[in-house]
Design an enzyme around this catalytic site. Structure first.
Site, PDB file in Angstrom:
ATOM      1  N   TYR A 135       0.856  -1.195   0.000  1.00  0.00           N
ATOM      2  CA  TYR A 135       0.000   0.000   0.000  1.00  0.00           C
ATOM      3  C   TYR A 135       0.884   1.235   0.000  1.00  0.00           C
ATOM      4  O   TYR A 135       1.806   1.338   0.796  1.00  0.00           O
ATOM      5  CB  TYR A 135      -0.912   0.030   1.232  1.00  0.00           C
ATOM      6  CG  TYR A 135      -2.356  -0.117   0.810  1.00  0.00           C
ATOM      7  CD1 TYR A 135      -2.960   0.887   0.058  1.00  0.00           C
ATOM      8  CD2 TYR A 135      -3.086  -1.253   1.113  1.00  0.00           C
ATOM      9  CE1 TYR A 135      -4.265   0.749  -0.383  1.00  0.00           C
ATOM     10  CE2 TYR A 135      -4.389  -1.392   0.674  1.00  0.00           C
ATOM     11  CZ  TYR A 135      -4.977  -0.391  -0.069  1.00  0.00           C
ATOM     12  OH  TYR A 135      -6.254  -0.530  -0.509  1.00  0.00           O
ATOM     13  N   GLU A 148      -0.486   4.784  -0.664  1.00  0.00           N
ATOM     14  CA  GLU A 148      -1.286   5.997  -0.947  1.00  0.00           C
ATOM     15  C   GLU A 148      -0.413   7.228  -0.756  1.00  0.00           C
ATOM     16  O   GLU A 148       0.370   7.310   0.190  1.00  0.00           O
ATOM     17  CB  GLU A 148      -2.501   6.051  -0.014  1.00  0.00           C
ATOM     18  CG  GLU A 148      -3.592   5.087  -0.457  1.00  0.00           C
ATOM     19  CD  GLU A 148      -4.829   5.148   0.420  1.00  0.00           C
ATOM     20  OE1 GLU A 148      -4.801   5.813   1.473  1.00  0.00           O
ATOM     21  OE2 GLU A 148      -5.833   4.516   0.044  1.00  0.00           O
ATOM     22  N   ASP A 200      -5.476  13.241 -25.578  1.00  0.00           N
ATOM     23  CA  ASP A 200      -5.429  11.843 -25.140  1.00  0.00           C
ATOM     24  C   ASP A 200      -4.695  11.054 -26.223  1.00  0.00           C
ATOM     25  O   ASP A 200      -5.241  10.786 -27.294  1.00  0.00           O
ATOM     26  CB  ASP A 200      -6.871  11.356 -24.953  1.00  0.00           C
ATOM     27  CG  ASP A 200      -6.950   9.889 -24.564  1.00  0.00           C
ATOM     28  OD1 ASP A 200      -5.928   9.191 -24.613  1.00  0.00           O
ATOM     29  OD2 ASP A 200      -8.065   9.450 -24.213  1.00  0.00           O
ATOM     30  N   THR A 254      -2.560   5.827 -22.302  1.00  0.00           N
ATOM     31  CA  THR A 254      -2.443   4.502 -21.723  1.00  0.00           C
ATOM     32  C   THR A 254      -0.982   4.114 -21.859  1.00  0.00           C
ATOM     33  O   THR A 254      -0.229   4.729 -22.624  1.00  0.00           O
ATOM     34  CB  THR A 254      -3.287   3.452 -22.475  1.00  0.00           C
ATOM     35  OG1 THR A 254      -2.860   3.433 -23.833  1.00  0.00           O
ATOM     36  CG2 THR A 254      -4.772   3.785 -22.414  1.00  0.00           C
ATOM     37  N   LYS A 287      -0.627   0.314 -25.097  1.00  0.00           N
ATOM     38  CA  LYS A 287      -0.916   0.192 -26.539  1.00  0.00           C
ATOM     39  C   LYS A 287       0.415   0.289 -27.288  1.00  0.00           C
ATOM     40  O   LYS A 287       1.253  -0.569 -27.095  1.00  0.00           O
ATOM     41  CB  LYS A 287      -1.956   1.232 -26.929  1.00  0.00           C
ATOM     42  CG  LYS A 287      -3.293   0.969 -26.181  1.00  0.00           C
ATOM     43  CD  LYS A 287      -4.405   1.939 -26.500  1.00  0.00           C
ATOM     44  CE  LYS A 287      -5.641   1.628 -25.646  1.00  0.00           C
ATOM     45  NZ  LYS A 287      -6.703   2.639 -25.810  1.00  0.00           N
ATOM     46  N   ARG A 296      -0.737  -2.776 -18.643  1.00  0.00           N
ATOM     47  CA  ARG A 296      -2.048  -2.144 -18.766  1.00  0.00           C
ATOM     48  C   ARG A 296      -2.155  -1.042 -17.715  1.00  0.00           C
ATOM     49  O   ARG A 296      -2.075  -1.314 -16.516  1.00  0.00           O
ATOM     50  CB  ARG A 296      -3.088  -3.238 -18.520  1.00  0.00           C
ATOM     51  CG  ARG A 296      -4.505  -2.921 -18.830  1.00  0.00           C
ATOM     52  CD  ARG A 296      -5.278  -4.207 -19.061  1.00  0.00           C
ATOM     53  NE  ARG A 296      -4.879  -4.773 -20.334  1.00  0.00           N
ATOM     54  CZ  ARG A 296      -5.349  -4.323 -21.509  1.00  0.00           C
ATOM     55  NH1 ARG A 296      -6.249  -3.376 -21.570  1.00  0.00           N
ATOM     56  NH2 ARG A 296      -4.912  -4.851 -22.629  1.00  0.00           N
TER      57      ARG A 296
END
Ligand SMILES: *Cc1c(COP(=O)(O)O)cnc(C)c1O
Length: 423
Positions: free
Chosen positions: A64, A66, A210, A236, A239, A245
């Site tokens: 974790y 954060e 984008d 992203t 791609k 991903r």
């Protein structure tokens, strides 16, 4: 890794899963064989390196974290901080941006965080219409973007099937949007980010570019970069960038603090540190000269595949391609995109159906198929294979005869075998 090491690598991974869960192990093995034995022409897909895969499958999934490097809400973050710093710095080097946030879990979340940083519910935003090449997150009525904002879609011209920049300027003057979203999922031509930024700034709007699909070309300078012109650039990482991903947002320094707050705690909780480590690995790979060569080959392959399909009589949206992708317009009286996708699938060729501009069929049926070369280029295929693939596609689309599809499947497998992927 050589072929022998690759085989050993996958065998260890699959054995570990098989001992705990034979059912999932069987699905994993079948998926690996499907990827290995078929022709992957979905424009948004690619094959990651064993290094990227290994980082994704690493112990950093346990952590974790954060917050951001050196400013976390949890202890024990010293090593995940290293991974995130490497990812951020390499992203900055790759794209020449002031600031990069590498935490978005996906492209959709990257976009959501920019909306949260820039807009209030009810504000006017512009996005390219989905059926003209845009993305769901650019204001589709079924997406949170379309539900939250007043969306004005812009279109391509009917004659050229390229973005109608004049109409966009008129719309901007008329509606005074808060944000103009540009970039696309199914647009085969170069996007003029400088012109869109000018249009936006003239009317007092900000711009989010984008580049989910074209990030690889932008990174190596083979598509003009929006980074100097647009306030926000989202992408992203899976791609053409050929990473895990995930998503990423880049912006100017003065917008960085608000953007980081929008990603966390605005849109997400704990970051996926194993994926961020894999993003760092993928960015390091993309900074190598071999990645530049890969992008050059992928573009050449797209040109050859597109020209070969045109020679065989297929009509391409906008008459060609400047990028890694192309769209066949099957015509209102031809077979539908859905039928074409199904048929090609039976022959071992994976594509996706797509609407074409001014389509008369519903999106789930569509009159087009989208084809891209990132994945087959990663396997090492070149112009000769593209010419062969065009003929295979042509044979499948021109007949209802299932024996022909089966025959083509055999040829697809033989072609794939010559370019081994994951053993
Ligand atoms: C693929 C894509 C996205 C969304 O990415 P996900 O990771 O699937 O959420 C966003 N924008 C564009 C233009 C895309 O092509």
């Amino acid at each position: 890794m050589n072929q022998h090491e690759r085989t050993a690598f996958f065998s260890i991974l699959e054995t570990a899963v098989r001992q705990a869960d034979p059912e999932v192990a069987a699905a994993l093995g079948n998926e690996r064989r499907r990827e290995n034995d078929g022709l992957e022409l979905i424009a948004s897909e690619n094959f990651v390196s064993p290094a990227v895969l290994a980082a994704m499958g690493s112990v950093m999934t346990n952590k974790y974290a954060e917050g951001y490097p050196a400013k976390r809400y949890y202890g024990g973050c010293e090593f995940v901080d290293v991974a995130e710093e490497l990812a951020r710095n390499r992203a900055k080097q790759l794209f020449g941006c002031d600031h990069a946030n590498v935490q978005p879990h996906s492209g959709a979340q990257a976009n959501m965080s920019v909306y949260l940083a820039t807009c209030q519910p009810g504000d006017v935003i512009f996005g390219m219409d989905l059926s003209h090449g845009g993305h769901l997150t650019h204001g589709h009525p079924l997406n949170y973007s379309g539900k939250t904002f007043k969306v004005v879609p812009y279109l391509v011209r009917q004659d050229t099937e390229t973005i109608d920049y004049d109409a966009l300027r008129d719309l901007a003057k008329q509606h005074r949007p808060k944000l103009i979203v540009c970039g696309a999922s199914a647009y085969p031509r170069t996007i003029d980010f400088t012109l869109i930024a000018d249009i936006a700034h003239e009317s007092g709007a900000m711009v989010m570019a984008d580049i989910a699909h074209i990030a690889g070309m932008v990174a190596v300078g083979m598509h003009p970069s929006p980074v100097p012109h647009c306030e926000y650039v989202t992408t992203t990482t899976h791609k053409t960038l050929r990473g895990p991903r995930g998503g990423m947002v880049m912006c100017k320094s003065e917008l960085a603090e608000a953007l980081d707050k929008a990603v966390f705690p605005g849109v997400q909780g704990g970051p996926l540190m194993h994926i961020i480590a894999a993003k760092a690995v993928a960015f390091a790979e993309a900074l190598q000269p071999s990645y530049r060569e890969y992008i050059a080959k992928l573009l050449e392959n797209a040109k050859v595949l597109c020209a070969s399909l045109q020679e065989l009589g297929w009509r391409m949206v906008s008459g060609g391609t400047d990028t890694h992708l192309m769209l066949i317009n099957l015509g209102a009286d031809g077979i539908s995109g859905k039928k074409a996708e199904d048929r090609l699938g039976k022959a071992g060729i994976t594509v996706n159906k797509n609407t074409v501009p001014f389509d008369t069929r519903k999106p789930y049926i569509g009159s087009g198929v989208r084809i891209g070369t990132p994945a087959v280029t990663t396997r090492g295929m070149g112009p000769n294979e593209m010419k062969a693939i065009a003929k295979l596609i042509d044979r499948v689309l021109r007949t209802e005869d299932e024996t022909v599809w089966a025959q083509v499947k055999g040829e697809v497998e033989a072609l794939a075998k010559a370019f081994p992927l994951y053993g």
